[in-house]
Scaffold this motif. Sequence first.
Motif, PDB file in Angstrom:
ATOM      1  N   MET A   1       0.848  -1.190   0.000  1.00  0.00           N
ATOM      2  CA  MET A   1       0.000   0.000   0.000  1.00  0.00           C
ATOM      3  C   MET A   1       0.887   1.244   0.000  1.00  0.00           C
ATOM      4  SD  MET A   1      -2.953   1.180   2.734  1.00  0.00           S
ATOM      5  CE  MET A   1      -1.822   1.120   4.129  1.00  0.00           C
ATOM      6  N   ILE A   2       0.898   1.994  -1.079  1.00  0.00           N
ATOM      7  CA  ILE A   2       1.684   3.211  -1.196  1.00  0.00           C
ATOM      8  C   ILE A   2       0.810   4.387  -0.767  1.00  0.00           C
ATOM      9  CG2 ILE A   2       2.935   4.709  -2.780  1.00  0.00           C
ATOM     10  CD1 ILE A   2       3.461   2.231  -4.499  1.00  0.00           C
ATOM     11  N   THR A   3       1.291   5.170   0.174  1.00  0.00           N
ATOM     12  CA  THR A   3       0.523   6.307   0.668  1.00  0.00           C
ATOM     13  C   THR A   3       1.402   7.554   0.698  1.00  0.00           C
ATOM     14  OG1 THR A   3       1.103   5.928   2.987  1.00  0.00           O
ATOM     15  CG2 THR A   3      -0.824   4.773   2.136  1.00  0.00           C
ATOM     16  N   GLU A   4       0.745   8.709   0.781  1.00  0.00           N
ATOM     17  CA  GLU A   4       1.445   9.980   0.908  1.00  0.00           C
ATOM     18  C   GLU A   4       1.615  10.359   2.376  1.00  0.00           C
ATOM     19  OE1 GLU A   4      -0.435  12.984  -1.472  1.00  0.00           O
ATOM     20  OE2 GLU A   4      -0.956  11.538  -3.023  1.00  0.00           O
ATOM     21  N   PHE A   5       1.343   9.439   3.261  1.00  0.00           N
ATOM     22  CA  PHE A   5       1.449   9.657   4.699  1.00  0.00           C
ATOM     23  C   PHE A   5       1.985   8.374   5.318  1.00  0.00           C
ATOM     24  CE2 PHE A   5      -2.819   8.453   3.390  1.00  0.00           C
ATOM     25  CZ  PHE A   5      -3.037   7.293   4.111  1.00  0.00           C
ATOM     26  N   PRO A   6       2.527   8.441   6.524  1.00  0.00           N
ATOM     27  CA  PRO A   6       3.036   7.213   7.161  1.00  0.00           C
ATOM     28  C   PRO A   6       1.930   6.171   7.286  1.00  0.00           C
ATOM     29  CG  PRO A   6       3.752   9.169   8.356  1.00  0.00           C
ATOM     30  CD  PRO A   6       2.737   9.631   7.356  1.00  0.00           C
ATOM     31  N   ALA A   7       2.119   5.019   6.671  1.00  0.00           N
ATOM     32  CA  ALA A   7       1.074   3.992   6.669  1.00  0.00           C
ATOM     33  C   ALA A   7       0.897   3.417   8.075  1.00  0.00           C
ATOM     34  CB  ALA A   7       1.427   2.871   5.696  1.00  0.00           C
ATOM     35  N   PRO A   8      -0.334   3.200   8.476  1.00  0.00           N
ATOM     36  CA  PRO A   8      -0.570   2.595   9.789  1.00  0.00           C
ATOM     37  C   PRO A   8      -0.172   1.119   9.790  1.00  0.00           C
ATOM     38  CG  PRO A   8      -2.618   2.741   8.584  1.00  0.00           C
ATOM     39  CD  PRO A   8      -1.589   3.450   7.743  1.00  0.00           C
ATOM     40  N   ASP A   9       0.034   0.600  10.965  1.00  0.00           N
ATOM     41  CA  ASP A   9       0.309  -0.827  11.142  1.00  0.00           C
ATOM     42  C   ASP A   9      -0.992  -1.589  10.881  1.00  0.00           C
ATOM     43  OD1 ASP A   9       0.693  -3.413  12.092  1.00  0.00           O
ATOM     44  OD2 ASP A   9       1.845  -2.782  13.841  1.00  0.00           O
ATOM     45  N   LEU A  10      -1.038  -2.315   9.768  1.00  0.00           N
ATOM     46  CA  LEU A  10      -2.286  -2.976   9.387  1.00  0.00           C
ATOM     47  C   LEU A  10      -2.686  -4.055  10.379  1.00  0.00           C
ATOM     48  CD1 LEU A  10      -1.882  -3.230   5.504  1.00  0.00           C
ATOM     49  CD2 LEU A  10      -2.900  -1.395   6.881  1.00  0.00           C
ATOM     50  N   GLY A 143      -3.920  -3.208  -4.469  1.00  0.00           N
ATOM     51  CA  GLY A 143      -2.810  -3.787  -5.206  1.00  0.00           C
ATOM     52  C   GLY A 143      -2.230  -5.053  -4.616  1.00  0.00           C
ATOM     53  N   GLU A 144      -2.800  -5.538  -3.502  1.00  0.00           N
ATOM     54  CA  GLU A 144      -2.217  -6.694  -2.817  1.00  0.00           C
ATOM     55  C   GLU A 144      -3.185  -7.856  -2.642  1.00  0.00           C
ATOM     56  OE1 GLU A 144      -0.127  -5.593   0.730  1.00  0.00           O
ATOM     57  OE2 GLU A 144       0.665  -3.757  -0.193  1.00  0.00           O
ATOM     58  N   GLY A 145      -4.388  -7.775  -3.218  1.00  0.00           N
ATOM     59  CA  GLY A 145      -5.304  -8.895  -3.169  1.00  0.00           C
ATOM     60  C   GLY A 145      -6.296  -8.847  -2.030  1.00  0.00           C
ATOM     61  N   ALA A 146      -7.215  -9.817  -2.050  1.00  0.00           N
ATOM     62  CA  ALA A 146      -8.274  -9.928  -1.042  1.00  0.00           C
ATOM     63  C   ALA A 146      -8.127 -11.256  -0.315  1.00  0.00           C
ATOM     64  CB  ALA A 146      -9.645  -9.846  -1.712  1.00  0.00           C
ATOM     65  N   TYR A 147      -8.412 -11.242   0.985  1.00  0.00           N
ATOM     66  CA  TYR A 147      -8.191 -12.425   1.813  1.00  0.00           C
ATOM     67  C   TYR A 147      -9.339 -12.607   2.801  1.00  0.00           C
ATOM     68  CZ  TYR A 147      -3.407 -12.143   0.087  1.00  0.00           C
ATOM     69  OH  TYR A 147      -2.300 -12.102  -0.737  1.00  0.00           O
ATOM     70  N   VAL A 148      -9.610 -13.859   3.143  1.00  0.00           N
ATOM     71  CA  VAL A 148     -10.531 -14.190   4.229  1.00  0.00           C
ATOM     72  C   VAL A 148      -9.798 -15.108   5.189  1.00  0.00           C
ATOM     73  CG1 VAL A 148     -12.685 -15.299   4.898  1.00  0.00           C
ATOM     74  CG2 VAL A 148     -12.602 -13.935   2.817  1.00  0.00           C
ATOM     75  N   ASN A 149      -9.700 -14.675   6.436  1.00  0.00           N
ATOM     76  CA  ASN A 149      -8.964 -15.444   7.456  1.00  0.00           C
ATOM     77  C   ASN A 149      -7.589 -15.869   6.941  1.00  0.00           C
ATOM     78  OD1 ASN A 149     -11.166 -15.124   9.123  1.00  0.00           O
ATOM     79  ND2 ASN A 149     -11.936 -17.211   8.853  1.00  0.00           N
ATOM     80  N   GLY A 150      -6.942 -14.946   6.222  1.00  0.00           N
ATOM     81  CA  GLY A 150      -5.574 -15.166   5.763  1.00  0.00           C
ATOM     82  C   GLY A 150      -5.424 -15.899   4.453  1.00  0.00           C
ATOM     83  N   GLU A 151      -6.521 -16.406   3.874  1.00  0.00           N
ATOM     84  CA  GLU A 151      -6.439 -17.133   2.610  1.00  0.00           C
ATOM     85  C   GLU A 151      -6.955 -16.263   1.475  1.00  0.00           C
ATOM     86  OE1 GLU A 151      -8.192 -20.976   2.623  1.00  0.00           O
ATOM     87  OE2 GLU A 151      -7.131 -21.639   4.417  1.00  0.00           O
ATOM     88  N   ARG A 152      -6.188 -16.218   0.375  1.00  0.00           N
ATOM     89  CA  ARG A 152      -6.552 -15.344  -0.734  1.00  0.00           C
ATOM     90  C   ARG A 152      -7.822 -15.847  -1.414  1.00  0.00           C
ATOM     91  NH1 ARG A 152      -2.373 -12.222  -4.696  1.00  0.00           N
ATOM     92  NH2 ARG A 152      -3.929 -10.786  -5.579  1.00  0.00           N
ATOM     93  N   ILE A 153      -8.672 -14.909  -1.811  1.00  0.00           N
ATOM     94  CA  ILE A 153      -9.919 -15.258  -2.497  1.00  0.00           C
ATOM     95  C   ILE A 153      -9.961 -14.596  -3.871  1.00  0.00           C
ATOM     96  CG2 ILE A 153     -11.262 -15.637  -0.397  1.00  0.00           C
ATOM     97  CD1 ILE A 153     -12.460 -12.830  -0.783  1.00  0.00           C
TER      98      ILE A 153
END
Length: 274
Positions: A1-10, A143-153
């Motif tokens: 995730m590219i941001t113009e501000f410091p990215a939060p800890d996801l 840009g990094e995909g979608a996940y449910v409980n850690g598994e990509r969907i």
Amino acid sequence: MITEFPAPDLSAVEEAVRKAAAVEIMPRFRQLAEHEVDEKSGPHDLVTVADRKAEEYLTASLTRLLPGSAVVGEEAVHADPTVYAALRADAPVWIVDPVDGTRQFVGGDPGFCTLVALAHRGEILASWTYAPALDELATAVRGEGAYVNGERIHSGSPEPGAVLRVAMAHPLYTSDEDKRALARLDVPGVAARPCGSAGLEYLKVARGEMDGLAFTWPSAWDHAAGLLLVAEAGGAQSTVAGVPFRVDRDNALPFAVGRDEATAVRIRELLRGE
């Protein structure tokens, strides 16, 4: 995730979402007293103490994780509609629906969720869809995909010739004009039904369990998290004007969401009467 501000800890955002549900929502599930449920615009537009307390919890937690950010939450906007303008400002904004599917929550149905999205200048950067009673957390990062409980969907595409399964705005929440537009989905080859929790309907599309959605209202908290989730799973969306729905502008409604571009276009054309 590219941001113009410091990215939060996801991961810290995920923890905040889970804790809000654990502390403020789930202890009240199927335990609500009569005085803990209120009406807003009418008998089908409900708010509970869980909605308010969870939004307060998330507002405090999320702004700590991203100093200088704003929060556009459903209950805050209900109290002060000018809060919505933060979506068009320069600061990053958290978009929060503390209990999406309050009607279900009040009725003891597990089909509700907490929705959080991070947006900047109208672009949705990350989202969290948490259904605590179902033990499911869906996440997406641009840009990094979608996940449910850690598994990509992946949303995939409908089988050629298959009937399209579409969830549409519930008639309890639609105007006569909305109903006329949605009635255009009543055609051979489409099986449309009223939606439940918008966030969970988006999740079904992202997983390929539903083919599409048709919504008639613009509230960012209902759509932001799901729109990114579907997009990162491979889906598409469009307003009846033929441009994408955005949270930072007025949109031509209804708008369509599909497992793939062709499905979104098909639903949009039907809504337009084409």
